[in-house]
Enzyme design. Structure first.
Site, PDB file in Angstrom:
ATOM      1  N   THR A  56       0.664  -1.021   0.038  1.00  0.00           N
ATOM      2  CA  THR A  56      -0.098  -0.165  -0.047  1.00  0.00           C
ATOM      3  C   THR A  56       0.806   1.223   0.068  1.00  0.00           C
ATOM      4  OG1 THR A  56      -1.766  -0.962   1.141  1.00  0.00           O
ATOM      5  CG2 THR A  56      -1.709   1.284   1.528  1.00  0.00           C
ATOM      6  N   ARG A  89     -14.014  -8.013   0.086  1.00  0.00           N
ATOM      7  CA  ARG A  89     -13.171  -7.409   1.134  1.00  0.00           C
ATOM      8  C   ARG A  89     -12.691  -5.942   1.017  1.00  0.00           C
ATOM      9  NH1 ARG A  89      -7.975  -5.661   2.352  1.00  0.00           N
ATOM     10  NH2 ARG A  89      -7.463  -6.129   4.403  1.00  0.00           N
ATOM     11  N   GLY A 105     -10.207  -3.057   3.311  1.00  0.00           N
ATOM     12  CA  GLY A 105      -9.179  -2.958   4.213  1.00  0.00           C
ATOM     13  C   GLY A 105      -9.396  -1.696   5.056  1.00  0.00           C
ATOM     14  N   ASP A 106      -8.259  -1.616   5.737  1.00  0.00           N
ATOM     15  CA  ASP A 106      -8.410  -0.288   6.440  1.00  0.00           C
ATOM     16  C   ASP A 106      -8.282   1.235   5.855  1.00  0.00           C
ATOM     17  OD1 ASP A 106      -5.884  -1.190   6.091  1.00  0.00           O
ATOM     18  OD2 ASP A 106      -4.799   0.115   7.570  1.00  0.00           O
ATOM     19  N   THR A 137      -0.013   0.891   6.975  1.00  0.00           N
ATOM     20  CA  THR A 137       0.124  -0.026   5.836  1.00  0.00           C
ATOM     21  C   THR A 137       0.377  -1.444   6.732  1.00  0.00           C
ATOM     22  OG1 THR A 137       1.407  -1.180   4.240  1.00  0.00           O
ATOM     23  CG2 THR A 137       2.561   0.378   5.930  1.00  0.00           C
ATOM     24  N   GLY A 138      -0.440  -2.119   6.533  1.00  0.00           N
ATOM     25  CA  GLY A 138      -0.209  -3.539   7.245  1.00  0.00           C
ATOM     26  C   GLY A 138      -1.545  -4.381   7.006  1.00  0.00           C
ATOM     27  N   GLY A 186      -4.863  -5.071   7.107  1.00  0.00           N
ATOM     28  CA  GLY A 186      -5.899  -4.194   7.419  1.00  0.00           C
ATOM     29  C   GLY A 186      -6.715  -4.414   8.540  1.00  0.00           C
TER      30      GLY A 186
HETATM   31  N1  ASP Z   1      -3.456  -2.215   4.573  1.00  0.00           N
HETATM   32  C1  ASP Z   1      -3.959  -2.760   3.420  1.00  0.00           C
HETATM   33  C2  ASP Z   1      -5.094  -3.561   3.267  1.00  0.00           C
HETATM   34  O1  ASP Z   1      -5.374  -4.442   4.179  1.00  0.00           O
HETATM   35  C3  ASP Z   1      -2.744  -3.646   2.640  1.00  0.00           C
HETATM   36  C4  ASP Z   1      -1.516  -3.047   2.812  1.00  0.00           C
HETATM   37  O2  ASP Z   1      -1.085  -2.064   3.690  1.00  0.00           O
HETATM   38  O3  ASP Z   1      -0.560  -3.097   1.767  1.00  0.00           O
HETATM   39  O4  ASP Z   1      -5.823  -3.462   2.527  1.00  0.00           O
END
Ligand code: ASP
Length: 344
Positions: free
Chosen positions: A212, A240, A242-243, A263-264, A266
């Site tokens: 991300t 789905r 994410g965050d 980022t992580g 989500g």
């Molecule tokens: N946070 C993002 C998600 O869960 C993924 C990412 O950070 O790459 O959609």
């Protein structure tokens, strides 16, 4: 004739007052930070050429935003411009380089927030908007809603003249191969994951990487802004989300505290409302940016097995970029103009 003189006098008086008021509001410090995802980046075994490509693109993106800030532009404009560069690059999991869903399509999420007005805009599950962060920005500027999804968001973007592209624009060979490796399993993985090992988010093993992109900035008016854009998880299903597009989870900005982009995985960031939690620790517990971001990313997130990182900036232009993974693609141009781009 006399009336013209008085009109001229009045106009000059108003103008000089306006300029004085504006310059009074000018905060000399401005700064910007960017991320391109966190994770077990060492297992990606990036060649020196690949590392250079990632770093060069991050530097280019930073510079795009920094130039806007330097010329007296707003932090919201800087964040959008920076993210546009990363969305247009196939290297990162956003826009052109988005990961593929189980059906082999892209579903992108993005959000942007203005820390001065607390206005925000976000899109989720969009498939044809070339730059999702620009759609989020349009929502911030001209919609009474905050989060639009799917076809409705695309309709909004079309109506507002944003660039719409064929879905094939987003599908790169690299992403096809990445999906092929896991499509027959009932798993989802994070971007850059070593799919040969098929390590799943939540397994707590190494192998999770997140691509991300995000940006936070402080402009010369003392206003903060944050933005995040993503393709989400590889092989994701059931629309789905994410965050990243959720205000307070993956993206948040408030002039009273800070601006944050995460980022992580989500799901964990949603559970802990990570971005807002960092802001709240500053607001209610009077923690510094460093203390607040460290507490949430290095302690609270770790406690629930959450992996990832964030970039954040406060109104003094302090920048923090904590991550609890092996690395995080990241960079900043601080208030002294010092440029840094790092991976590990
Ligand atoms: N946070 C993002 C998600 O869960 C993924 C990412 O950070 O790459 O959609």
């Amino acid at each position: 004739m006399k009336i013209f003189f008085w009109l001229f006098f009045l106009l000059s008086f108003c103008l000089s007052n306006h300029v004085m008021a504006q310059s009074k509001n000018l905060n000399q410090s401005f700064a910007i930070a960017v991320h391109g995802g966190a994770g077990s980046l060492k297992t990606m075994n990036l060649s020196p050429e690949q590392e250079k490509a990632y770093k060069d693109t991050l530097a280019l993106a930073l510079q795009a935003g920094y130039n806007i800030l330097k010329n007296g532009g707003t932090s919201v404009d800087a964040v959008q411009a920076t993210i546009n560069v990363l969305e247009n690059s196939p290297l990162f999991n956003a826009g052109r380089g988005s990961v593929l869903t189980h059906k082999g399509t892209v579903e992108m999420d993005a959000a942007i927030m203005d820390g001065n007005t607390l206005k925000a805009g976000a899109v989720a599950g969009v498939r044809t908007i070339k730059n999702p962060i620009s759609a989020a920005r349009k929502i911030l500027d001209s919609s009474k809603f905050i989060l639009l999804s799917g076809k409705g968001a695309e309709e909004f973007a079309t109506k507002h003249g944003l660039e719409i592209v064929d879905t094939s624009y987003f599908v790169t060979e690299f992403r096809k191969k990445q999906l092929e490796k896991i499509i027959n399993s009932d798993t989802v993985v994070l971007d850059h994951t070593d799919t040969t090992g098929m390590i799943l988010p939540g397994d707590n093993k190494e192998g999770d990487k997140f691509g991300t992109v995000g940006c936070v900035a402080l402009d010369q008016f003392g206003n903060l802004a944050a933005g995040t854009s993503t393709g989400g998880l590889v092989n994701k299903k059931f629309n789905r989300i994410g965050d990243s597009p959720l205000i307070g989870c993956g993206t948040y900005a408030n002039n009273k505290s800070c601006a944050i982009s995460c980022t992580g995985k989500g799901e964990d960031f949603i559970r802990l409302v990570v971005a807002h939690d960092i802001s709240s620790l500053m607001l209610y517990k009077h923690k510094s940016l460093k203390q607040a971001s460290k507490k949430v990313i290095m302690e609270k997130l770790v406690e629930i097995g959450g992996r990832g990182g964030c970039i954040c900036i406060d109104k003094k232009g302090n920048i923090e970029m904590p991550f609890n993974t092996e690395g995080m693609f990241r960079g900043s141009i601080d208030k002294k103009g010092k440029v840094e781009v790092m991976i590990y």
